[in-house]
Motif scaffolding. Structure first.
Motif, PDB file in Angstrom:
ATOM      1  N   ALA A   1       0.820  -1.221   0.000  1.00  0.00           N
ATOM      2  CA  ALA A   1       0.000   0.000   0.000  1.00  0.00           C
ATOM      3  C   ALA A   1       0.850   1.265   0.000  1.00  0.00           C
ATOM      4  O   ALA A   1       0.397   2.325  -0.424  1.00  0.00           O
ATOM      5  N   GLY A   2       2.088   1.135   0.508  1.00  0.00           N
ATOM      6  CA  GLY A   2       2.965   2.304   0.578  1.00  0.00           C
ATOM      7  C   GLY A   2       3.307   2.714   2.007  1.00  0.00           C
ATOM      8  O   GLY A   2       3.823   3.810   2.234  1.00  0.00           O
TER       9      GLY A   2
ATOM     10  N   GLU B   1      11.679  -2.328   9.593  1.00  0.00           N
ATOM     11  CA  GLU B   1      11.244  -3.706   9.684  1.00  0.00           C
ATOM     12  C   GLU B   1      12.492  -4.584   9.738  1.00  0.00           C
ATOM     13  O   GLU B   1      13.480  -4.304   9.083  1.00  0.00           O
TER      14      GLU B   1
HETATM   15  P1  ATP Z   1       4.682  -4.156   2.748  1.00  0.00           P
HETATM   16  O1  ATP Z   1       3.831  -4.396   3.919  1.00  0.00           O
HETATM   17  O2  ATP Z   1       4.645  -5.248   1.735  1.00  0.00           O
HETATM   18  O3  ATP Z   1       6.071  -3.679   3.059  1.00  0.00           O
HETATM   19  P2  ATP Z   1       3.992  -1.416   2.231  1.00  0.00           P
HETATM   20  O4  ATP Z   1       2.606  -0.949   2.438  1.00  0.00           O
HETATM   21  O5  ATP Z   1       4.997  -1.082   3.256  1.00  0.00           O
HETATM   22  O6  ATP Z   1       3.964  -2.960   1.961  1.00  0.00           O
HETATM   23  P3  ATP Z   1       5.841  -0.265   0.378  1.00  0.00           P
HETATM   24  O7  ATP Z   1       6.943  -1.172   0.813  1.00  0.00           O
HETATM   25  O8  ATP Z   1       5.911   1.152   0.760  1.00  0.00           O
HETATM   26  O9  ATP Z   1       4.440  -0.845   0.828  1.00  0.00           O
HETATM   27  O10 ATP Z   1       5.711  -0.382  -1.218  1.00  0.00           O
HETATM   28  C1  ATP Z   1       4.767   0.391  -1.948  1.00  0.00           C
HETATM   29  C2  ATP Z   1       4.963   0.080  -3.425  1.00  0.00           C
HETATM   30  O11 ATP Z   1       6.259   0.513  -3.851  1.00  0.00           O
HETATM   31  C3  ATP Z   1       4.885  -1.397  -3.757  1.00  0.00           C
HETATM   32  O12 ATP Z   1       4.234  -1.545  -4.990  1.00  0.00           O
HETATM   33  C4  ATP Z   1       6.338  -1.810  -3.865  1.00  0.00           C
HETATM   34  O13 ATP Z   1       6.487  -2.875  -4.775  1.00  0.00           O
HETATM   35  C5  ATP Z   1       6.996  -0.557  -4.396  1.00  0.00           C
HETATM   36  N1  ATP Z   1       8.389  -0.436  -3.928  1.00  0.00           N
HETATM   37  C6  ATP Z   1       8.805  -0.423  -2.648  1.00  0.00           C
HETATM   38  N2  ATP Z   1      10.146  -0.273  -2.559  1.00  0.00           N
HETATM   39  C7  ATP Z   1      10.580  -0.185  -3.855  1.00  0.00           C
HETATM   40  C8  ATP Z   1      11.874  -0.025  -4.442  1.00  0.00           C
HETATM   41  N3  ATP Z   1      12.986   0.105  -3.685  1.00  0.00           N
HETATM   42  N4  ATP Z   1      11.933   0.030  -5.787  1.00  0.00           N
HETATM   43  C9  ATP Z   1      10.829  -0.081  -6.550  1.00  0.00           C
HETATM   44  N5  ATP Z   1       9.583  -0.236  -6.051  1.00  0.00           N
HETATM   45  C10 ATP Z   1       9.448  -0.295  -4.719  1.00  0.00           C
END
Ligand code: ATP
Length: 239
Positions: free
Chosen positions: A45-46, A90
């Motif tokens: 979700a981000g 994390e």
């Molecule tokens: P999770 O619980 O899986 O960590 P999250 O809600 O913390 O999810 P994020 O890790 O912020 O989500 O990722 C949000 C979006 O950005 C996702 O589609 C992820 O694939 C993408 N993303 C995250 N980090 C990177 C990166 N270093 N390079 C490219 N895309 C990324």
């Protein structure tokens, strides 16, 4: 010094992207001193990206980041850390092959002596004192999280950003950790907690926000209406 009054941490219309792909589409979120705010939402979700922007680890591509009312958009991680922002990522960020004590001693760059750092850590988390010579990697998951918190608190943060504190931990351990997080907040720290699975943090959060596909469709008091909201976003039935 950080300004007083108003939120300590504020994200206003924050956008963020990886390469050309936008993953945050205008996030508005505030955290006051003394408050625990939970940012919840499904995988991808981000949530982590939001914390990275708040810590200066990932640059926003739009919107504003304010710290104590001061615009710090685009400031680097080191500058934000010195201004009082502490991110506990994390996976906890402890050094598994080093002893508990060595993990704590590494924090002397903050200007505190080894003794001061150890005293503060062991008085807040007595079990770390019992385990001081043990390799951090041999601690239980909950104890490792305590060590990560103890290390972070050495920087005397104004804003504490916690990513998936509950990851891999038993519910009772998570509940105990969250009680400690509440204590930290009540000492005047603004705490923003990211969690995918909500139950434990909702019991203690003062405010909750749901993040879905890079937007915050709902935020408010973590009462029963939130449970219905959450299940619709996790199950993908929300618009
Ligand atoms: P999770 O619980 O899986 O960590 P999250 O809600 O913390 O999810 P994020 O890790 O912020 O989500 O990722 C949000 C979006 O950005 C996702 O589609 C992820 O694939 C993408 N993303 C995250 N980090 C990177 C990166 N270093 N390079 C490219 N895309 C990324």
């Amino acid at each position: 010094m950080l300004g007083t009054g108003g939120p300590l941490l504020e994200l206003s219309g924050v956008r963020a992207a990886y390469d050309q792909i936008t993953v945050l589409h205008g996030v508005d979120l505030t955290v006051d001193a003394g408050q625990v705010v939970a940012l919840l939402g499904p995988n991808g979700a981000g949530k982590t990206t939001t914390l990275k922007v708040a810590a200066g680890v990932h640059p926003p591509s739009g919107g504003r980041l304010l710290l104590g009312g001061r615009d710090v958009s685009g400031a680097r991680a080191g500058d934000l850390a010195r201004a009082g922002v502490c991110l506990i990522p994390e996976g906890r960020g402890v050094f598994p092959n080093l002893s508990v004590r060595d993990n704590l001693w590494m924090m002397t760059f903050t200007g505190r002596t080894r003794g001061e750092i150890e005293d503060a850590a062991y008085s807040r988390f007595p079990v770390l004192g019992d385990r001081r010579t043990q390799a951090a990697g041999t601690l239980s998951g909950g104890e490792q999280q305590m060590l990560a918190l103890a290390r972070g608190l050495t920087t005397d943060p104004a804003v504490l950003l916690l990513d998936e504190l509950s990851m891999g931990l038993a519910p009772l351990v998570v509940a105990d950790l969250y009680e400690r997080v509440v204590q930290i907040a009540r000492e005047g720290v603004a705490v923003l907690v990211v969690e995918q699975f909500a139950a434990a943090v909702l019991k203690i959060a003062d405010h909750a926000a749901v993040l879905a596909r890079g937007r915050i469709p709902w935020q408010g008091h973590p009462d029963s209406s939130l449970h219905a909201e959450l299940s619709s976003y996790y199950l993908g039935s929300a618009p």
